[in-house]
Design a protein around this motif. Sequence first.
Motif, mmCIF file in Angstrom:
data_model
loop_
_atom_site.group_PDB
_atom_site.id
_atom_site.type_symbol
_atom_site.label_atom_id
_atom_site.label_comp_id
_atom_site.label_asym_id
_atom_site.label_seq_id
_atom_site.Cartn_x
_atom_site.Cartn_y
_atom_site.Cartn_z
ATOM 1 N N VAL A 168 0.848 -1.190 0.000
ATOM 2 C CA VAL A 168 0.000 0.000 0.000
ATOM 3 C C VAL A 168 0.889 1.247 0.000
ATOM 4 C CG1 VAL A 168 -1.496 1.384 1.502
ATOM 5 C CG2 VAL A 168 -2.034 -1.009 1.056
ATOM 6 N N ALA A 169 0.561 2.231 -0.845
ATOM 7 C CA ALA A 169 1.336 3.472 -0.884
ATOM 8 C C ALA A 169 0.975 4.339 0.315
ATOM 9 C CB ALA A 169 1.054 4.223 -2.182
ATOM 10 N N ARG A 170 1.972 4.782 1.074
ATOM 11 C CA ARG A 170 1.703 5.558 2.284
ATOM 12 C C ARG A 170 2.223 6.991 2.178
ATOM 13 N NH1 ARG A 170 6.478 5.434 5.338
ATOM 14 N NH2 ARG A 170 7.946 3.798 4.753
ATOM 15 N N LYS A 171 2.533 7.436 0.965
ATOM 16 C CA LYS A 171 2.937 8.821 0.750
ATOM 17 C C LYS A 171 2.351 9.291 -0.574
ATOM 18 C CE LYS A 171 6.958 11.879 0.876
ATOM 19 N NZ LYS A 171 8.434 11.973 1.049
ATOM 20 N N SER A 172 2.022 10.593 -0.656
ATOM 21 C CA SER A 172 1.360 11.097 -1.850
ATOM 22 C C SER A 172 1.722 12.552 -2.089
ATOM 23 C CB SER A 172 -0.158 10.961 -1.703
ATOM 24 O OG SER A 172 -0.813 11.517 -2.813
ATOM 25 N N TYR A 173 1.613 12.996 -3.345
ATOM 26 C CA TYR A 173 1.644 14.413 -3.633
ATOM 27 C C TYR A 173 0.402 15.058 -3.029
ATOM 28 C CZ TYR A 173 5.310 13.679 -7.145
ATOM 29 O OH TYR A 173 6.468 13.358 -7.780
ATOM 30 N N ALA A 174 0.483 16.326 -2.689
ATOM 31 C CA ALA A 174 -0.669 17.019 -2.105
ATOM 32 C C ALA A 174 -1.721 17.355 -3.154
ATOM 33 C CB ALA A 174 -0.220 18.292 -1.411
ATOM 34 N N PHE A 175 -1.340 17.334 -4.430
ATOM 35 C CA PHE A 175 -2.305 17.666 -5.478
ATOM 36 C C PHE A 175 -1.997 16.843 -6.724
ATOM 37 C CE2 PHE A 175 -3.659 20.070 -9.209
ATOM 38 C CZ PHE A 175 -5.005 20.207 -8.926
ATOM 39 N N MET A 176 -3.031 16.324 -7.353
ATOM 40 C CA MET A 176 -2.887 15.602 -8.605
ATOM 41 C C MET A 176 -3.756 16.295 -9.649
ATOM 42 S SD MET A 176 -2.931 13.488 -5.841
ATOM 43 C CE MET A 176 -2.071 12.085 -5.149
ATOM 44 N N SER A 177 -3.298 16.317 -10.890
ATOM 45 C CA SER A 177 -3.999 17.072 -11.919
ATOM 46 C C SER A 177 -4.915 16.212 -12.780
ATOM 47 C CB SER A 177 -2.980 17.777 -12.835
ATOM 48 O OG SER A 177 -2.128 16.815 -13.438
ATOM 49 N N THR A 178 -4.952 14.927 -12.548
ATOM 50 C CA THR A 178 -5.766 14.056 -13.390
ATOM 51 C C THR A 178 -6.676 13.187 -12.544
ATOM 52 O OG1 THR A 178 -5.705 12.215 -14.960
ATOM 53 C CG2 THR A 178 -3.885 12.363 -13.422
ATOM 54 N N GLU A 179 -7.836 12.837 -13.094
ATOM 55 C CA GLU A 179 -8.769 11.969 -12.392
ATOM 56 C C GLU A 179 -8.814 10.573 -13.001
ATOM 57 O OE1 GLU A 179 -12.499 13.928 -12.444
ATOM 58 O OE2 GLU A 179 -11.911 15.491 -11.023
ATOM 59 N N GLU A 180 -8.007 10.331 -14.043
ATOM 60 C CA GLU A 180 -8.080 9.060 -14.754
ATOM 61 C C GLU A 180 -6.799 8.250 -14.699
ATOM 62 O OE1 GLU A 180 -9.328 9.934 -18.712
ATOM 63 O OE2 GLU A 180 -11.432 10.169 -18.147
ATOM 64 N N THR A 181 -5.667 8.890 -14.497
ATOM 65 C CA THR A 181 -4.393 8.177 -14.508
ATOM 66 C C THR A 181 -3.571 8.558 -13.278
ATOM 67 O OG1 THR A 181 -4.361 8.146 -16.923
ATOM 68 C CG2 THR A 181 -2.273 7.717 -15.796
ATOM 69 N N ALA A 182 -3.099 7.570 -12.563
ATOM 70 C CA ALA A 182 -2.292 7.826 -11.375
ATOM 71 C C ALA A 182 -0.964 8.451 -11.765
ATOM 72 C CB ALA A 182 -2.066 6.525 -10.608
ATOM 73 N N VAL A 183 -0.565 9.513 -11.056
ATOM 74 C CA VAL A 183 0.694 10.184 -11.366
ATOM 75 C C VAL A 183 1.663 10.125 -10.197
ATOM 76 C CG1 VAL A 183 -0.364 11.751 -13.019
ATOM 77 C CG2 VAL A 183 -0.224 12.414 -10.616
ATOM 78 N N ASN A 184 1.249 9.565 -9.102
ATOM 79 C CA ASN A 184 2.106 9.502 -7.923
ATOM 80 C C ASN A 184 3.315 8.607 -8.182
ATOM 81 O OD1 ASN A 184 3.048 9.749 -5.341
ATOM 82 N ND2 ASN A 184 1.617 8.299 -4.453
ATOM 83 N N THR A 185 4.482 9.055 -7.727
ATOM 84 C CA THR A 185 5.687 8.230 -7.898
ATOM 85 C C THR A 185 6.134 7.594 -6.592
ATOM 86 O OG1 THR A 185 7.106 10.160 -7.546
ATOM 87 C CG2 THR A 185 6.514 9.613 -9.822
ATOM 88 N N PHE A 186 5.375 7.825 -5.527
ATOM 89 C CA PHE A 186 5.741 7.275 -4.226
ATOM 90 C C PHE A 186 5.081 5.911 -3.996
ATOM 91 C CE2 PHE A 186 5.960 11.948 -3.156
ATOM 92 C CZ PHE A 186 7.332 12.018 -3.262
ATOM 93 N N ASP A 187 5.081 5.062 -4.993
ATOM 94 C CA ASP A 187 4.396 3.771 -4.852
ATOM 95 C C ASP A 187 5.390 2.610 -4.890
ATOM 96 O OD1 ASP A 187 5.093 3.787 -7.499
ATOM 97 O OD2 ASP A 187 3.129 3.234 -8.278
ATOM 98 N N ASN A 188 6.639 2.902 -4.571
ATOM 99 C CA ASN A 188 7.635 1.821 -4.560
ATOM 100 C C ASN A 188 8.702 2.133 -3.515
ATOM 101 O OD1 ASN A 188 9.287 3.777 -5.837
ATOM 102 N ND2 ASN A 188 8.485 3.170 -7.826
ATOM 103 N N GLY A 189 9.699 1.298 -3.451
ATOM 104 C CA GLY A 189 10.802 1.548 -2.537
ATOM 105 C C GLY A 189 10.364 1.625 -1.088
ATOM 106 N N ASP A 190 10.833 2.670 -0.392
ATOM 107 C CA ASP A 190 10.561 2.812 1.036
ATOM 108 C C ASP A 190 9.190 3.406 1.326
ATOM 109 O OD1 ASP A 190 13.069 1.838 1.619
ATOM 110 O OD2 ASP A 190 13.995 3.830 1.588
ATOM 111 N N PHE A 191 8.427 3.774 0.287
ATOM 112 C CA PHE A 191 7.165 4.467 0.513
ATOM 113 C C PHE A 191 5.946 3.555 0.408
ATOM 114 C CE2 PHE A 191 10.033 7.821 -1.133
ATOM 115 C CZ PHE A 191 10.136 8.526 0.051
#
Length: 202
Positions: A69-92
């Motif tokens: 599960v991703a436990r970190k996120s950007y405070a704002f995303m510009s799209t409602e259809e495609t995930a843009v977060n890059t904190f979904d791997n590694g230590d996050f």
Amino acid sequence: GNTFDASHLIKFGEKTINIERGKSVEIPIELTQLAARIDLSFDVKDSSVGSDETSLWSFDVSEVQIANVARKSYAFMSTEETAVNTFDNGDFVTGQFSLWKTDGEEKAVKFCFYTYEKNFESQDKPITITVNGDLYLGEEKQGASREYTLSFNPKKEGQCTTNGIVHGNLYELVGTIDAKTRLMEFAWTLSDWKVRERNVTV
């Protein structure tokens, strides 16, 4: 235990408006939840039962294990259809944790958890759901306990309109067991949130 406390989830929104000095105005601002919610439920399909009959089969979940599960996120995303977060791997991403049925609940069939955005194709560690439980016919347990595993990495097809797990969405994930083959198939759809209004004076 869910991944996040639902009463403390962050919601965000923005709106540009000009306010005249000395005037009191009401400003409606739509808020979007920063996390996505996944509702996980289970059912048993019995092809020998007619459409007007009630199946006696059930699946009693003893434990659901969730990983990545991703436990970190950007405070704002510009799209409602495609995930843009890059904190979904590694230590996050979280290590494995478990969801349990509620005390006193005879047959556990539904669980929920939250995650921040998860990219689609670029995931190093997709959310992995492992389910352990027992199959029953009436009150009689059928065979040994069973384990089923799913890597949840949704894409735009059928009733799913997002690539990856996108903020502000509610994913209804259903695992259906075939009583004959004992195999489980997973399907997911997007559901609407219930709108709640809150008044804030500033």
